[in-house]
Design a protein around this motif. Structure first.
Motif, PDB file in Angstrom:
ATOM      1  N   ALA A 153     -43.305  11.628   7.746  1.00 45.31           N
ATOM      2  CA  ALA A 153     -42.032  11.335   8.403  1.00 45.31           C
ATOM      3  C   ALA A 153     -42.206  10.308   9.517  1.00 45.31           C
ATOM      4  N   ALA A 154     -43.279  10.432  10.295  1.00 43.32           N
ATOM      5  CA  ALA A 154     -43.499   9.489  11.401  1.00 43.32           C
ATOM      6  C   ALA A 154     -43.810   8.090  10.889  1.00 43.32           C
ATOM      7  N   LEU A 155     -44.564   7.999   9.794  1.00 48.29           N
ATOM      8  CA  LEU A 155     -44.982   6.707   9.256  1.00 48.29           C
ATOM      9  C   LEU A 155     -43.911   6.046   8.402  1.00 48.29           C
ATOM     10  N   ALA A 156     -42.804   6.748   8.172  1.00 49.40           N
ATOM     11  CA  ALA A 156     -41.732   6.171   7.368  1.00 49.40           C
ATOM     12  C   ALA A 156     -41.028   5.036   8.086  1.00 49.40           C
ATOM     13  N   ALA A 157     -41.174   4.961   9.390  1.00 48.85           N
ATOM     14  CA  ALA A 157     -40.573   3.890  10.194  1.00 48.85           C
ATOM     15  C   ALA A 157     -41.628   3.389  11.163  1.00 48.85           C
ATOM     16  N   PRO A 158     -41.438   2.218  11.748  1.00 49.29           N
ATOM     17  CA  PRO A 158     -42.405   1.739  12.726  1.00 49.29           C
ATOM     18  C   PRO A 158     -42.651   2.775  13.821  1.00 49.29           C
ATOM     19  N   CYS A 159     -43.923   3.025  14.105  1.00 48.28           N
ATOM     20  CA  CYS A 159     -44.278   4.040  15.095  1.00 48.28           C
ATOM     21  C   CYS A 159     -45.484   3.563  15.887  1.00 48.28           C
ATOM     22  N   ALA A 160     -45.687   4.180  17.049  1.00 49.51           N
ATOM     23  CA  ALA A 160     -46.847   3.855  17.882  1.00 49.51           C
ATOM     24  C   ALA A 160     -48.045   4.650  17.381  1.00 49.51           C
ATOM     25  N   CYS A 161     -48.511   4.289  16.202  1.00 46.24           N
ATOM     26  CA  CYS A 161     -49.527   5.064  15.484  1.00 46.24           C
ATOM     27  C   CYS A 161     -50.817   4.292  15.228  1.00 46.24           C
ATOM     28  N   LEU A 162     -50.896   3.050  15.685  1.00 42.75           N
ATOM     29  CA  LEU A 162     -52.118   2.270  15.496  1.00 42.75           C
ATOM     30  C   LEU A 162     -53.073   2.566  16.645  1.00 42.75           C
ATOM     31  N   VAL A 163     -54.246   3.135  16.337  1.00 40.91           N
ATOM     32  CA  VAL A 163     -55.189   3.520  17.383  1.00 40.91           C
ATOM     33  C   VAL A 163     -56.432   2.637  17.409  1.00 40.91           C
ATOM     34  N   ALA A 164     -56.670   1.868  16.346  1.00 39.36           N
ATOM     35  CA  ALA A 164     -57.852   1.007  16.309  1.00 39.36           C
ATOM     36  C   ALA A 164     -57.665  -0.045  15.236  1.00 39.36           C
ATOM     37  N   LEU A 165     -58.410  -1.137  15.365  1.00 36.92           N
ATOM     38  CA  LEU A 165     -58.388  -2.189  14.362  1.00 36.92           C
ATOM     39  C   LEU A 165     -59.754  -2.842  14.292  1.00 36.92           C
ATOM     40  N   VAL A 166     -60.085  -3.308  13.108  1.00 38.99           N
ATOM     41  CA  VAL A 166     -61.340  -4.022  12.901  1.00 38.99           C
ATOM     42  C   VAL A 166     -61.030  -5.511  12.889  1.00 38.99           C
TER      43      VAL A 166
END
Length: 223
Positions: A153-166
């Protein structure tokens, strides 16, 4: 022989019960991505010790290397784009994690398609992460299924869910990104390491003392 057959049958039943219980209550997704070069703290490592050893692992000046950029808090895609706006750091993959108070949620690792504009690539990655959560919600039961459904449900729309990136960059670019307020740590792999060789286990915003599992005793939000 009859007694041995009975004991063998009991052992098989015990193993089957253990397998079933594990399959029902297993974590919905792995918390470390596959690979042989670990980026992120070791399990149980003191956070201060981990942060202190990272500068020595940055590449030598002039050399480029992949690196795990770990954020102080979950960010939405526009915030990540702004973070990288003037940084010459191509993004190879990202890590999503839906933040739920005192609920363990999965780390979802998504590679970004090369050559695709970053806003489109991040949005596509978020949708793939949501689909993976939906699959977990369908195959699991009980609390694990409810957690996965909340993630979906949270990922169905833009969310503050990015915690890391390579990302991939040289020493100067990695030093510059590490100095930005939203970035907590940059952990570089040896130069020449392929993205597929990385085992990602990012330091999470809630991990302040040690890299220990987060609490999992809170209520799961209804969906």
């Amino acid at each position: 022989m009859r007694r041995a057959a009975v004991w063998t049958g009991c052992a098989v039943i015990v193993l089957l019960v253990a397998w079933y219980a594990g399959s029902q209550f297993a974590s919905p997704a792995p918390q470390v991505s596959a690979g042989s070069v670990r980026l992120g703290p070791e399990a149980g490592e003191p956070v201060a010790d981990y942060l202190a050893r990272l500068p020595a692992e940055l590449p030598a000046p002039g050399a480029a290397a992949p690196a795990l950029v770990q954020l102080r808090a979950g960010l939405a895609a526009p915030d990540v784009i702004a973070l990288l706006d003037d940084a010459p750091l191509p993004v190879r993959s990202v890590v999503f994690r839906v933040p739920l108070p005192r609920v363990q949620t999965a780390l979802r690792f998504e590679a970004l398609a090369p050559g695709v504009p970053l806003p489109t690539a991040l949005d596509t990655a978020r949708q793939r992460a949501g689909f993976a959560a939906a699959v977990d919600a369908g195959r699991l039961t009980g609390r694990a299924a409810a957690v996965a459904a909340a993630e979906e449900a949270a990922l169905a729309a833009p969310c503050a869910c990015l915690v890391a990136l390579v990302v991939e960059g040289d020493r100067a670019a990695l030093d510059a990104i590490a100095a930005r307020p939203a970035v907590r740590a940059v952990h570089a792999a040896p130069p020449g390491t392929a993205t597929a060789e990385l085992a990602l286990s990012p330091l999470l915003p809630e991990q302040t003392g040690r890299a220990d599992p987060l609490p999992d005793d809170g209520p799961v939000p209804p969906t």
